[in-house]
Design a protein around this motif. Structure first.
Motif, PDB file in Angstrom:
ATOM      1  N   HIS A 190     -25.888  12.437  38.633  1.00  0.00           N
ATOM      2  CA  HIS A 190     -25.294  11.357  37.848  1.00  0.00           C
ATOM      3  C   HIS A 190     -24.028  10.870  38.535  1.00  0.00           C
ATOM      4  CE1 HIS A 190     -27.495  11.647  33.942  1.00  0.00           C
ATOM      5  NE2 HIS A 190     -27.828  12.810  34.468  1.00  0.00           N
ATOM      6  N   GLY A 191     -23.681   9.606  38.286  1.00  0.00           N
ATOM      7  CA  GLY A 191     -22.397   9.080  38.738  1.00  0.00           C
ATOM      8  C   GLY A 191     -22.301   8.897  40.235  1.00  0.00           C
ATOM      9  N   ARG A 192     -21.060   8.892  40.676  1.00  0.00           N
ATOM     10  CA  ARG A 192     -20.762   8.670  42.073  1.00  0.00           C
ATOM     11  C   ARG A 192     -21.447   9.727  42.936  1.00  0.00           C
ATOM     12  NH1 ARG A 192     -14.739   7.970  44.438  1.00  0.00           N
ATOM     13  NH2 ARG A 192     -15.390   6.910  46.317  1.00  0.00           N
ATOM     14  N   PHE A 193     -21.910   9.354  44.087  1.00  0.00           N
ATOM     15  CA  PHE A 193     -22.649  10.157  45.058  1.00  0.00           C
ATOM     16  C   PHE A 193     -24.119  10.328  44.663  1.00  0.00           C
ATOM     17  CE2 PHE A 193     -18.251  11.884  45.178  1.00  0.00           C
ATOM     18  CZ  PHE A 193     -17.882  11.316  46.381  1.00  0.00           C
ATOM     19  N   ALA A 217     -13.815   4.240  34.964  1.00  0.00           N
ATOM     20  CA  ALA A 217     -12.811   4.923  35.776  1.00  0.00           C
ATOM     21  C   ALA A 217     -13.390   5.316  37.133  1.00  0.00           C
ATOM     22  CB  ALA A 217     -12.294   6.154  35.051  1.00  0.00           C
ATOM     23  N   GLY A 218     -13.267   4.427  38.095  1.00  0.00           N
ATOM     24  CA  GLY A 218     -13.687   4.733  39.458  1.00  0.00           C
ATOM     25  C   GLY A 218     -15.181   4.825  39.651  1.00  0.00           C
ATOM     26  N   TYR A 219     -15.959   3.988  38.990  1.00  0.00           N
ATOM     27  CA  TYR A 219     -17.412   3.984  39.114  1.00  0.00           C
ATOM     28  C   TYR A 219     -18.008   5.342  38.777  1.00  0.00           C
ATOM     29  CZ  TYR A 219     -16.798  -0.498  41.353  1.00  0.00           C
ATOM     30  OH  TYR A 219     -16.442  -1.784  41.616  1.00  0.00           O
ATOM     31  N   GLY A 220     -17.436   6.031  37.796  1.00  0.00           N
ATOM     32  CA  GLY A 220     -17.944   7.343  37.411  1.00  0.00           C
ATOM     33  C   GLY A 220     -19.168   7.276  36.539  1.00  0.00           C
ATOM     34  N   GLY A 221     -19.500   6.107  36.018  1.00  0.00           N
ATOM     35  CA  GLY A 221     -20.702   5.976  35.222  1.00  0.00           C
ATOM     36  C   GLY A 221     -20.448   6.038  33.735  1.00  0.00           C
ATOM     37  N   MET A 251     -24.246   0.169  41.097  1.00  0.00           N
ATOM     38  CA  MET A 251     -22.964   0.788  40.768  1.00  0.00           C
ATOM     39  C   MET A 251     -21.811  -0.209  40.828  1.00  0.00           C
ATOM     40  SD  MET A 251     -23.243   3.956  39.869  1.00  0.00           S
ATOM     41  CE  MET A 251     -21.756   4.867  40.205  1.00  0.00           C
ATOM     42  N   HIS A 252     -22.022  -1.365  41.416  1.00  0.00           N
ATOM     43  CA  HIS A 252     -20.990  -2.401  41.501  1.00  0.00           C
ATOM     44  C   HIS A 252     -21.421  -3.561  40.604  1.00  0.00           C
ATOM     45  CE1 HIS A 252     -20.114   0.062  44.958  1.00  0.00           C
ATOM     46  NE2 HIS A 252     -18.905  -0.449  44.932  1.00  0.00           N
ATOM     47  N   LYS A 253     -21.000  -3.484  39.350  1.00  0.00           N
ATOM     48  CA  LYS A 253     -21.484  -4.402  38.317  1.00  0.00           C
ATOM     49  C   LYS A 253     -21.280  -5.873  38.666  1.00  0.00           C
ATOM     50  CE  LYS A 253     -22.339  -0.665  36.024  1.00  0.00           C
ATOM     51  NZ  LYS A 253     -23.135   0.245  36.773  1.00  0.00           N
ATOM     52  N   GLU A 254     -20.142  -6.214  39.257  1.00  0.00           N
ATOM     53  CA  GLU A 254     -19.890  -7.616  39.616  1.00  0.00           C
ATOM     54  C   GLU A 254     -20.951  -8.127  40.583  1.00  0.00           C
ATOM     55  OE1 GLU A 254     -15.760  -9.172  40.536  1.00  0.00           O
ATOM     56  OE2 GLU A 254     -15.444  -6.998  40.517  1.00  0.00           O
ATOM     57  N   ARG A 255     -21.223  -7.354  41.618  1.00  0.00           N
ATOM     58  CA  ARG A 255     -22.187  -7.771  42.641  1.00  0.00           C
ATOM     59  C   ARG A 255     -23.609  -7.790  42.087  1.00  0.00           C
ATOM     60  NH1 ARG A 255     -18.621  -4.218  45.456  1.00  0.00           N
ATOM     61  NH2 ARG A 255     -17.172  -5.429  46.706  1.00  0.00           N
TER      62      ARG A 255
END
Length: 160
Positions: free
Chosen positions: A60-63, A143-147, A92-96
């Motif tokens: 889950h989350g980053r990585f 908080a930092g793309y943690g999900g 993971m990059h909602k804007e893009r």
């Protein structure tokens, strides 16, 4: 019998969630007759030693969801579940992701973005037909793309 490595744990703030998800997935796969190796990917080099036929990604989350582990698996030539490197990184990059979906004709809400690359803030302004939502009714702070979204507040776009 296929050998499945269930990837879990990792480095993200969602490590414990991933360990629980991985344990459940491993148990389900074993109940279906697969040979399963549970792999805490904190040290990713262990994957080369395990040599699975396929990896089930329960990270889950980053990585785990941002294309990182997918890239490692691509390099090691190990097939894996879920989306590939680019789709994972984009999601993971909602804007893009929103820009790509809008370009493909998918209706997306207008978005006011603020914050920093480390702490992005997305204030949603729903404009999808059939969705009742007044402008500025919510802010999602990841908080930092943690999900996770630990900070759900009623900040208006003007305050962002």
């Amino acid at each position: 019998m296929k050998h499945v490595a269930v990837l879990m744990g990792g480095w993200s703030s969602e490590r414990e969630v991933s360990l629980n998800t991985g344990a459940g997935c491993a148990a389900a796969l074993e109940s279906e007759g697969y040979r399963v190796t549970r792999v805490d990917v904190k040290p990713a080099a262990v994957l080369a030693e395990v040599k699975p036929d396929v990896c089930f990604n329960a990270l889950h989350g980053r990585f785990g969801e941002d294309g990182t582990i997918q890239g490692i698996l691509e390099i090691l030539r190990i097939p894996y579940t879920h989306s590939g490197v680019l789709a994972s990184a984009l999601a993971m990059h909602k804007e893009r992701a929103k820009v790509v979906m809008a370009a493909a004709g998918v209706p997306v809400p207008r978005l006011v973005c603020g914050g920093t690359p480390t702490f992005p803030v997305f204030a949603g302004l729903a404009d999808i037909p059939g969705v009742e939502c007044s402008p500025g009714t919510f802010v999602l702070h990841d908080a930092g793309y943690g999900g996770k979204f630990p900070d759900l507040t009623g900040i208006t776009p003007a305050a962002v």
